[in-house]
Design a protein around this motif. Structure first.
Motif, mmCIF file in Angstrom:
data_model
loop_
_atom_site.group_PDB
_atom_site.id
_atom_site.type_symbol
_atom_site.label_atom_id
_atom_site.label_comp_id
_atom_site.label_asym_id
_atom_site.label_seq_id
_atom_site.Cartn_x
_atom_site.Cartn_y
_atom_site.Cartn_z
ATOM 1 N N GLY A 134 -1.383 -17.706 47.565
ATOM 2 C CA GLY A 134 -0.645 -17.055 46.485
ATOM 3 C C GLY A 134 -1.269 -17.334 45.129
ATOM 4 N N ALA A 135 -1.671 -18.581 44.892
ATOM 5 C CA ALA A 135 -2.299 -18.937 43.617
ATOM 6 C C ALA A 135 -3.616 -18.187 43.437
ATOM 7 N N ASN A 136 -4.388 -18.087 44.512
ATOM 8 C CA ASN A 136 -5.663 -17.365 44.455
ATOM 9 C C ASN A 136 -5.458 -15.895 44.116
ATOM 10 N N LYS A 137 -4.466 -15.279 44.736
ATOM 11 C CA LYS A 137 -4.194 -13.866 44.481
ATOM 12 C C LYS A 137 -3.752 -13.645 43.040
ATOM 13 N N ALA A 138 -2.906 -14.538 42.551
ATOM 14 C CA ALA A 138 -2.436 -14.407 41.173
ATOM 15 C C ALA A 138 -3.588 -14.572 40.188
ATOM 16 N N ALA A 139 -4.455 -15.555 40.446
ATOM 17 C CA ALA A 139 -5.601 -15.780 39.560
ATOM 18 C C ALA A 139 -6.559 -14.603 39.612
ATOM 19 N N ASP A 140 -6.814 -14.086 40.809
ATOM 20 C CA ASP A 140 -7.718 -12.937 40.941
ATOM 21 C C ASP A 140 -7.160 -11.714 40.219
ATOM 22 N N ALA A 141 -5.838 -11.521 40.293
ATOM 23 C CA ALA A 141 -5.214 -10.384 39.618
ATOM 24 C C ALA A 141 -5.347 -10.533 38.102
ATOM 25 N N GLN A 142 -5.201 -11.763 37.608
ATOM 26 C CA GLN A 142 -5.332 -11.997 36.169
ATOM 27 C C GLN A 142 -6.768 -11.760 35.702
ATOM 28 N N VAL A 143 -7.736 -12.208 36.489
ATOM 29 C CA VAL A 143 -9.146 -11.994 36.159
ATOM 30 C C VAL A 143 -9.468 -10.500 36.146
ATOM 31 N N SER A 144 -8.975 -9.785 37.162
ATOM 32 C CA SER A 144 -9.233 -8.347 37.255
ATOM 33 C C SER A 144 -8.630 -7.604 36.069
ATOM 34 N N ALA A 145 -7.403 -7.994 35.674
ATOM 35 C CA ALA A 145 -6.749 -7.340 34.543
ATOM 36 C C ALA A 145 -7.515 -7.610 33.247
ATOM 37 N N ALA A 146 -8.007 -8.834 33.087
ATOM 38 C CA ALA A 146 -8.762 -9.168 31.879
ATOM 39 C C ALA A 146 -10.076 -8.400 31.828
ATOM 40 N N LYS A 147 -10.734 -8.255 32.974
ATOM 41 C CA LYS A 147 -11.984 -7.487 33.008
ATOM 42 C C LYS A 147 -11.725 -6.017 32.684
ATOM 43 N N ASP A 148 -10.628 -5.467 33.210
ATOM 44 C CA ASP A 148 -10.272 -4.078 32.888
ATOM 45 C C ASP A 148 -10.002 -3.919 31.396
ATOM 46 N N SER A 149 -9.326 -4.913 30.822
ATOM 47 C CA SER A 149 -9.051 -4.879 29.392
ATOM 48 C C SER A 149 -10.345 -4.938 28.584
ATOM 49 N N ASN A 150 -11.303 -5.750 29.025
ATOM 50 C CA ASN A 150 -12.610 -5.812 28.365
ATOM 51 C C ASN A 150 -13.304 -4.465 28.394
ATOM 52 N N GLN A 151 -13.262 -3.824 29.550
ATOM 53 C CA GLN A 151 -13.924 -2.533 29.696
ATOM 54 C C GLN A 151 -13.273 -1.480 28.797
ATOM 55 N N MET A 152 -11.952 -1.514 28.721
ATOM 56 C CA MET A 152 -11.251 -0.562 27.865
ATOM 57 C C MET A 152 -11.593 -0.799 26.401
ATOM 58 N N ALA A 153 -11.626 -2.069 25.979
ATOM 59 C CA ALA A 153 -11.983 -2.387 24.594
ATOM 60 C C ALA A 153 -13.401 -1.926 24.289
#
Length: 204
Positions: free
Chosen positions: A21-40
C-alpha cells in the motif's frame, strides 16, 4: 500452536500489505508530480511561442533604433538632393508664380519687396524640407521605441513564465523526493512493526 501460527501469518500479511500500500501511494504521488511537471513545461513552452512574434518585433525595433542612433541628418547632402528633386522644382515654380501674380496685381513687379520674396523661396522651401525630415526621424524613433518596448514586455512575460515553471518544477521535485523517501522508510517501518507483532505473538 494453531493460534500462534495464525497470529504470525496475520502479522506477516499485515506487513506485506502495508508495504504494498505504501509503495502504491508513493508511486501515485511520484506519477502525479511528474504529470504536473510536464503540464508546467507545456504551459511555459506555449507562453514562449505566443510571445515570440512580440520578441521579434522588439528586436526589429531595436535594430532600427541602433541604425538611427547617433546619426544626425546630413543637412548639406539632404538639401542638395532636395534642390535637385522634381518636388522642389514644382513647389518653387508654384511659389514664384503666385508671388509674381500678386506683385503684378499690386503693381510691384520691379520692387525690392518682390525681389526679396522671390529670393526667399529656395531657403524657405529648404528649411521646410529639413523640418519635415526632422519630424520624420522623430516619428520613426518613436515608432521603433514602441516596438522595442513591446519586445521588452514580451521578454518580461517570458521571464515570469520561466520563473513560474521553475517554481512548479522545484515543488514537484520536492514532492517526488518526499514520496520516494516515504516509500523507503514506510517499508522499513512496516517491517519493524511486523517484527514487534511477531514478538508479541511469540510471547503469547
Amino acid at each position: 500452536m494453531g493460534g500462534i501460527a495464525k497470529g504470525i501469518g496475520n502479522a506477516v500479511g499485515s506487513v506485506v500489505g502495508g508495504i504494498t500500500g505504501a509503495n502504491k501511494a508513493a508511486d501515485a504521488q511520484v506519477s502525479a508530480a511528474k504529470d504536473s511537471n510536464q503540464m508546467a513545461w507545456n504551459i511555459y513552452q506555449d507562453q514562449k511561442k505566443t510571445n515570440q512574434p512580440f520578441l521579434n518585433a522588439g528586436l526589429t525595433g531595436l535594430t532600427g533604433l541602433q541604425g538611427i542612433a547617433g546619426k544626425p541628418i546630413d543637412r548639406n547632402a539632404s538639401l542638395a538632393e532636395y534642390y535637385a528633386s522634381p518636388e522642389y522644382q514644382m513647389l518653387s515654380d508654384q511659389a514664384r508664380y503666385q508671388s509674381l501674380n500678386a506683385a503684378e496685381a499690386t503693381g510691384g513687379l520691379g520692387s525690392t519687396a518682390t525681389g526679396n520674396m522671390l529670393a526667399s523661396i529656395a531657403p524657405q522651401l529648404g528649411q521646410n524640407y529639413l523640418s519635415m525630415l526632422t519630424d520624420q526621424q522623430n516619428n520613426m524613433y518613436g515608432q521603433l521605441l514602441g516596438l522595442t518596448n513591446v519586445g521588452l514586455s514580451a521578454a518580461g512575460a517570458n521571464n515570469a513564465a520561466g520563473g513560474n515553471y521553475s517554481n512548479a518544477y522545484g515543488q514537484n521535485m520536492g514532492q517526488i523526493g518526499a514520496a520516494q523517501a516515504g516509500k523507503a522508510t514506510a517499508g522499513f517501518n512496516t517491517l519493524m512493526n511486523g517484527a514487534m507483532l511477531g514478538k508479541v505473538a511469540g510471547f503469547f
